[in-house]
Design a protein around this motif. Sequence first.
Motif, short mmCIF file in Angstrom:
data_model
loop_
_atom_site.label_atom_id
_atom_site.label_comp_id
_atom_site.label_asym_id
_atom_site.label_seq_id
_atom_site.Cartn_x
_atom_site.Cartn_y
_atom_site.Cartn_z
N ASP A 94 -2.98 -15.59 -1.39
CA ASP A 94 -4.01 -14.58 -1.15
C ASP A 94 -3.57 -13.33 -1.90
O ASP A 94 -3.14 -12.33 -1.31
N TYR A 95 -3.67 -13.40 -3.21
CA TYR A 95 -3.04 -12.40 -4.06
C TYR A 95 -3.62 -11.00 -3.89
O TYR A 95 -2.88 -10.01 -3.89
N ALA A 96 -4.93 -10.90 -3.75
CA ALA A 96 -5.54 -9.57 -3.61
C ALA A 96 -5.03 -8.89 -2.34
O ALA A 96 -4.69 -7.69 -2.35
N ALA A 97 -4.97 -9.65 -1.25
CA ALA A 97 -4.47 -9.08 0.01
C ALA A 97 -3.00 -8.70 -0.12
O ALA A 97 -2.57 -7.66 0.39
N ALA A 98 -2.21 -9.55 -0.79
CA ALA A 98 -0.78 -9.27 -0.93
C ALA A 98 -0.56 -7.98 -1.72
O ALA A 98 0.27 -7.14 -1.33
N ILE A 99 -1.28 -7.82 -2.82
CA ILE A 99 -1.12 -6.60 -3.63
C ILE A 99 -1.49 -5.37 -2.81
O ILE A 99 -0.77 -4.36 -2.83
N ALA A 100 -2.59 -5.46 -2.05
CA ALA A 100 -3.01 -4.33 -1.22
C ALA A 100 -1.93 -3.99 -0.18
O ALA A 100 -1.66 -2.82 0.08
N THR A 101 -1.30 -5.01 0.39
CA THR A 101 -0.26 -4.78 1.38
C THR A 101 0.98 -4.17 0.75
O THR A 101 1.57 -3.22 1.29
N TYR A 102 1.39 -4.69 -0.41
CA TYR A 102 2.55 -4.10 -1.10
C TYR A 102 2.27 -2.64 -1.46
O TYR A 102 3.17 -1.79 -1.37
N GLU A 103 1.04 -2.35 -1.85
CA GLU A 103 0.71 -0.96 -2.21
C GLU A 103 0.77 -0.05 -0.99
O GLU A 103 1.13 1.12 -1.10
N ARG A 104 0.43 -0.59 0.18
CA ARG A 104 0.58 0.19 1.42
C ARG A 104 2.05 0.53 1.65
O ARG A 104 2.38 1.64 2.10
N SER A 105 2.93 -0.42 1.37
CA SER A 105 4.36 -0.13 1.55
C SER A 105 4.83 0.92 0.55
O SER A 105 5.69 1.75 0.88
N LEU A 106 4.26 0.91 -0.64
CA LEU A 106 4.63 1.91 -1.64
C LEU A 106 4.08 3.28 -1.29
O LEU A 106 4.64 4.30 -1.69
N ASP A 107 2.98 3.32 -0.53
CA ASP A 107 2.48 4.60 -0.04
C ASP A 107 3.48 5.23 0.93
O ASP A 107 3.60 6.46 1.01
N LEU A 108 4.19 4.37 1.66
CA LEU A 108 5.22 4.88 2.59
C LEU A 108 6.49 5.27 1.85
O LEU A 108 7.17 6.22 2.24
N GLN A 109 6.83 4.51 0.82
CA GLN A 109 8.08 4.75 0.08
C GLN A 109 7.85 4.37 -1.37
O GLN A 109 7.87 3.19 -1.73
N ASP A 110 7.62 5.36 -2.21
CA ASP A 110 7.20 5.07 -3.59
C ASP A 110 8.31 4.48 -4.45
O ASP A 110 8.04 4.00 -5.56
N ASP A 111 9.56 4.51 -3.96
CA ASP A 111 10.66 3.91 -4.73
C ASP A 111 11.10 2.58 -4.13
O ASP A 111 12.23 2.14 -4.36
N PHE A 112 10.22 1.93 -3.38
CA PHE A 112 10.54 0.64 -2.79
C PHE A 112 10.35 -0.44 -3.85
O PHE A 112 9.30 -1.06 -3.98
N TRP A 113 11.42 -0.69 -4.60
CA TRP A 113 11.30 -1.55 -5.78
C TRP A 113 10.93 -3.00 -5.46
O TRP A 113 10.25 -3.64 -6.28
N PRO A 114 11.32 -3.59 -4.32
CA PRO A 114 10.92 -4.98 -4.07
C PRO A 114 9.41 -5.19 -4.08
O PRO A 114 8.93 -6.24 -4.49
N ALA A 115 8.65 -4.20 -3.60
CA ALA A 115 7.19 -4.32 -3.62
C ALA A 115 6.67 -4.33 -5.06
O ALA A 115 5.79 -5.13 -5.41
N LEU A 116 7.19 -3.45 -5.88
CA LEU A 116 6.80 -3.44 -7.30
C LEU A 116 7.16 -4.77 -7.95
O LEU A 116 6.37 -5.34 -8.72
N ASN A 117 8.36 -5.28 -7.64
CA ASN A 117 8.80 -6.55 -8.20
C ASN A 117 7.84 -7.67 -7.85
O ASN A 117 7.45 -8.48 -8.70
N ASN A 118 7.41 -7.72 -6.59
CA ASN A 118 6.56 -8.82 -6.15
C ASN A 118 5.13 -8.70 -6.64
O ASN A 118 4.46 -9.70 -6.85
#
Length: 294
Positions: free
Chosen positions: A161-185
């Motif tokens: 469910d790629y669209a949902a996953a990207i949206a969720t990772y972006e929410r984590s980046l809103d909390l911490q913009d240097d959270f590199w695992p989210a960018l990686n995934n």
Amino acid sequence: MPRHHWLIALGACASVLMTETPVRSQATLPLTQDLNQEQLEEQGLRLIEDAIQLSRFQQFEWAIPRAKLATQLVPNRFEAWYILGTLLVQEGEFAEGIRILKRAESIESSESGIYSILGAAYFQSGQYELAVPELETALALGDESIEVLFDLGNAQLKLKDYAAAIATYERSLDLQDDFWPALNNIGLIYYEQGKIDAAIDKWQQAIEIDPSMAEPQLAVAVATYMQGNQEEGLTLAREALELDGRYGEIEFLDENLWGENLLQATEIVFATPSLKAVFEELTERAFQPEEMEP
């Protein structure tokens, strides 16, 4: 890249217990008929505190018996079941941990931490479709933490469910913009979708945040090689493997959520003679005895 923090919520339990009392409890009770309900409750709460403290020092073999005894002494306190379930999950006993956490949920259905650990346990045991609703419940109850969002994004990724996953990772980046695992995934998803340049861009952002991480560097190396820049790709791959040789194992990459397309490309890169020599060198190093200092 999966990331699991099994014990992220144990500290919250400590705040509702008898923290002013020093931890002195044992895993056995004195043989006496004089213990009343209030004393049993006090002993049970101390055992929970004890289990929490021991878990902080990774002493799970001591923490689990105390948590089990606490569930007998204070069976109506969700904290006892919550702590025990979390510890069992930490030790890889997923089925039993999930069963115990469900008991905690039946006592206190509004505790977000129960659902976050349940979701992580379902994910780790490969039950991704069950992980998603538990993690969404944790978020709905207010646990919008990096850990919960990342676990949810990972479960959505595994379900494609790629669209949902990207949206969720972006929410984590809103909390911490240097959270590199989210960018990686996000990069992993883009590669599976054929968006190679976009994937490389995300991986490069991850590298800028933490240049010591081998995973995004190897991903860039593979993508670069497959785009035709073979010499540069091999150089980058060697550098990545020097950082962390575990990424030279396809199984390890699969565990870290690399998709089918990226894994196939990686196998091509790993099959090149120059990288085979790197693998041999890494293997030799692993089996060499450490030099004793004079």
